[in-house]
Design a protein around this motif. Sequence first.
Motif, PDB file in Angstrom:
ATOM      1  N   GLU A 213       0.852  -1.151   0.053  1.00 14.67           N
ATOM      2  CA  GLU A 213       0.015  -0.040  -0.074  1.00 14.67           C
ATOM      3  C   GLU A 213       1.051   1.022   0.002  1.00 14.67           C
ATOM      4  N   LYS A 214       0.458   2.157  -0.225  1.00 10.30           N
ATOM      5  CA  LYS A 214       1.075   3.703  -0.312  1.00 10.30           C
ATOM      6  C   LYS A 214       1.698   3.613   1.200  1.00 10.30           C
ATOM      7  N   LYS A 215       2.799   4.347   1.181  1.00  7.08           N
ATOM      8  CA  LYS A 215       3.739   4.400   2.380  1.00  7.08           C
ATOM      9  C   LYS A 215       4.201   5.914   2.415  1.00  7.08           C
ATOM     10  N   TYR A 216       4.594   6.499   3.844  1.00  7.19           N
ATOM     11  CA  TYR A 216       5.002   7.509   4.013  1.00  7.19           C
ATOM     12  C   TYR A 216       6.496   7.505   4.715  1.00  7.19           C
ATOM     13  N   LEU A 217       7.315   7.961   4.033  1.00  2.00           N
ATOM     14  CA  LEU A 217       8.943   7.914   4.659  1.00  2.00           C
ATOM     15  C   LEU A 217       9.084   9.389   5.249  1.00  2.00           C
ATOM     16  N   VAL A 218       9.692   9.439   6.251  1.00  2.00           N
ATOM     17  CA  VAL A 218      10.103  10.743   6.854  1.00  2.00           C
ATOM     18  C   VAL A 218      11.605  10.579   7.073  1.00  2.00           C
ATOM     19  N   GLY A 219      12.230  11.436   6.583  1.00  2.00           N
ATOM     20  CA  GLY A 219      13.817  11.217   6.493  1.00  2.00           C
ATOM     21  C   GLY A 219      14.682  12.320   6.065  1.00  2.00           C
ATOM     22  N   LYS A 220      15.882  12.059   5.530  1.00  2.00           N
ATOM     23  CA  LYS A 220      16.910  12.977   4.805  1.00  2.00           C
ATOM     24  C   LYS A 220      17.064  12.468   3.410  1.00  2.00           C
ATOM     25  N   LYS A 221      17.389  13.379   2.462  1.00  2.00           N
ATOM     26  CA  LYS A 221      17.972  12.802   1.165  1.00  2.00           C
ATOM     27  C   LYS A 221      19.282  13.458   0.758  1.00  2.00           C
ATOM     28  N   ILE A 222      19.690  12.865  -0.345  1.00  2.00           N
ATOM     29  CA  ILE A 222      20.826  13.622  -0.808  1.00  2.00           C
ATOM     30  C   ILE A 222      21.251  12.934  -2.084  1.00  2.00           C
ATOM     31  N   GLU A 223      21.861  13.614  -3.115  1.00  2.00           N
ATOM     32  CA  GLU A 223      21.984  13.292  -4.368  1.00  2.00           C
ATOM     33  C   GLU A 223      23.218  12.610  -4.598  1.00  2.00           C
ATOM     34  N   MET A 224      23.570  11.429  -5.083  1.00  2.00           N
ATOM     35  CA  MET A 224      24.992  10.729  -5.206  1.00  2.00           C
ATOM     36  C   MET A 224      24.889   9.782  -6.321  1.00  2.00           C
ATOM     37  N   SER A 225      25.988   9.298  -6.291  1.00  2.00           N
ATOM     38  CA  SER A 225      26.339   8.244  -7.420  1.00  2.00           C
ATOM     39  C   SER A 225      26.842   6.945  -6.813  1.00  2.00           C
ATOM     40  N   LEU A 226      26.867   5.717  -7.424  1.00  2.00           N
ATOM     41  CA  LEU A 226      27.487   4.746  -6.652  1.00  2.00           C
ATOM     42  C   LEU A 226      28.922   4.809  -6.577  1.00  2.00           C
ATOM     43  N   VAL A 227      29.498   5.676  -7.625  1.00  2.00           N
ATOM     44  CA  VAL A 227      31.032   5.769  -7.672  1.00  2.00           C
ATOM     45  C   VAL A 227      31.404   6.729  -6.305  1.00  2.00           C
ATOM     46  N   GLU A 228      30.354   7.573  -6.128  1.00  2.00           N
ATOM     47  CA  GLU A 228      30.526   8.560  -5.048  1.00  2.00           C
ATOM     48  C   GLU A 228      29.564   8.497  -4.212  1.00  2.00           C
ATOM     49  N   SER A 229      29.503   7.326  -3.489  1.00  2.00           N
ATOM     50  CA  SER A 229      28.435   7.067  -2.418  1.00  2.00           C
ATOM     51  C   SER A 229      28.500   7.960  -1.122  1.00  2.00           C
ATOM     52  N   LEU A 230      27.562   8.467  -0.975  1.00  2.00           N
ATOM     53  CA  LEU A 230      27.295   9.297   0.379  1.00  2.00           C
ATOM     54  C   LEU A 230      26.508   8.972   1.242  1.00  2.00           C
ATOM     55  N   THR A 231      26.288   7.618   1.114  1.00  2.00           N
ATOM     56  CA  THR A 231      25.416   6.767   2.161  1.00  2.00           C
ATOM     57  C   THR A 231      25.725   7.065   3.769  1.00  2.00           C
ATOM     58  N   PRO A 232      26.936   6.753   4.104  1.00  2.00           N
ATOM     59  CA  PRO A 232      27.518   6.859   5.490  1.00  2.00           C
ATOM     60  C   PRO A 232      27.291   8.409   6.010  1.00  2.00           C
TER      61      PRO A 232
ATOM     62  N   VAL B  83       9.473  14.484   3.661  1.00  2.00           N
ATOM     63  CA  VAL B  83       8.510  13.585   3.432  1.00  2.00           C
ATOM     64  C   VAL B  83       8.509  12.926   2.012  1.00  2.00           C
ATOM     65  N   LEU B  84       8.512  11.608   1.765  1.00  2.00           N
ATOM     66  CA  LEU B  84       8.507  11.101   0.518  1.00  2.00           C
ATOM     67  C   LEU B  84       7.283  10.118   0.545  1.00  2.00           C
ATOM     68  N   GLU B  85       6.347  10.136  -0.524  1.00  2.00           N
ATOM     69  CA  GLU B  85       5.352   9.100  -0.626  1.00  2.00           C
ATOM     70  C   GLU B  85       5.862   7.887  -1.444  1.00  2.00           C
ATOM     71  N   ILE B  86       5.536   6.664  -1.172  1.00  2.00           N
ATOM     72  CA  ILE B  86       6.350   5.702  -1.800  1.00  2.00           C
ATOM     73  C   ILE B  86       4.733   5.154  -2.314  1.00  2.00           C
ATOM     74  N   PRO B  87       4.514   5.264  -3.757  1.00  2.00           N
ATOM     75  CA  PRO B  87       3.192   4.701  -4.256  1.00  2.00           C
ATOM     76  C   PRO B  87       3.083   3.187  -3.936  1.00  2.00           C
ATOM     77  N   ALA B  88       1.915   2.851  -3.956  1.00  2.00           N
ATOM     78  CA  ALA B  88       1.512   1.553  -3.973  1.00  2.00           C
ATOM     79  C   ALA B  88       1.765   0.569  -5.136  1.00  2.00           C
ATOM     80  N   GLY B  89       2.184  -0.583  -5.132  1.00  2.00           N
ATOM     81  CA  GLY B  89       2.415  -1.215  -6.275  1.00  2.00           C
ATOM     82  C   GLY B  89       3.201  -2.484  -5.733  1.00  2.00           C
ATOM     83  N   LEU B  90       3.432  -3.187  -6.875  1.00  2.00           N
ATOM     84  CA  LEU B  90       4.297  -4.631  -6.779  1.00  2.00           C
ATOM     85  C   LEU B  90       5.604  -4.419  -6.541  1.00  2.00           C
TER      86      LEU B  90
END
Length: 159
Positions: free
Chosen positions: A9-28, A89-96
Motif C-alpha cells: 500500500e502507499k507508504k510515507y517515509l520521513v527522513g533525509k535525502k542526498i544526491e549521489m552516485s554509486l561511485v561517489e557514495s554518500l550513504t554513510p 517526506v516522500l510518498e512511496i506509491p502503492a504497487g508490486l
Amino acid sequence: MDSKITSIEKKYLVGKKIEMSLVESLTPTLWKSFVPSIGSIQNRVSKEMISLSVYPTDYFQNFNPNRKFIKWAGVEVSSLMDLPEGVEVLEIPAGLYSVFLYKGLASEAGPFFQWIFREWFPKSEYDLDNRPHFEVLGDKYKNEDPSSEEFVYIPIKPR
C-alpha cells in the motif's frame, strides 16, 4: 536466491535525502545526518529503518555507476503530524515489489544486485517499474557485519 512477490500500500517515509552516485557514495554521511533525528519522529510504524533510492527513469537501461540518483535514509510513519525540523517526506506509491533477502556486508552487495538484474529479471514474468527501490533494515540488520540481513524491495510490473 528466492524472491517473494508482494503488493504494498502507499507508504510515507520521513527522513533525509542526498544526491549521489554509486561511485561517489554518500550513504554513510546521509545516515549520520539522519540518525540523531530518529528519536524525535512520532507516529513511526515500526522500529525498522528504510534506505531508499529514487533513480532517473532510464537509469538501468543506460547504466553508468557515475550517474546521479537520490538516496534517502528514513522511517515509515502512519501520520505526517508533528514532524521535527530538518526532515522531509516522500510518498512511496502503492504497487508490486519483488522482495529479496540479502545477507552480508552492504559494501559487497554488487554481485547480489547484478544477479537480480541480469538473471532474475530475464527469467521472471516481470519488468522493472519506475518507482522507488528500498531496503528494510530490521532487527537482523547490522551495519557492515557479515551476518547482517535486510530485505530488498525492487519495484516490478507484469510484462
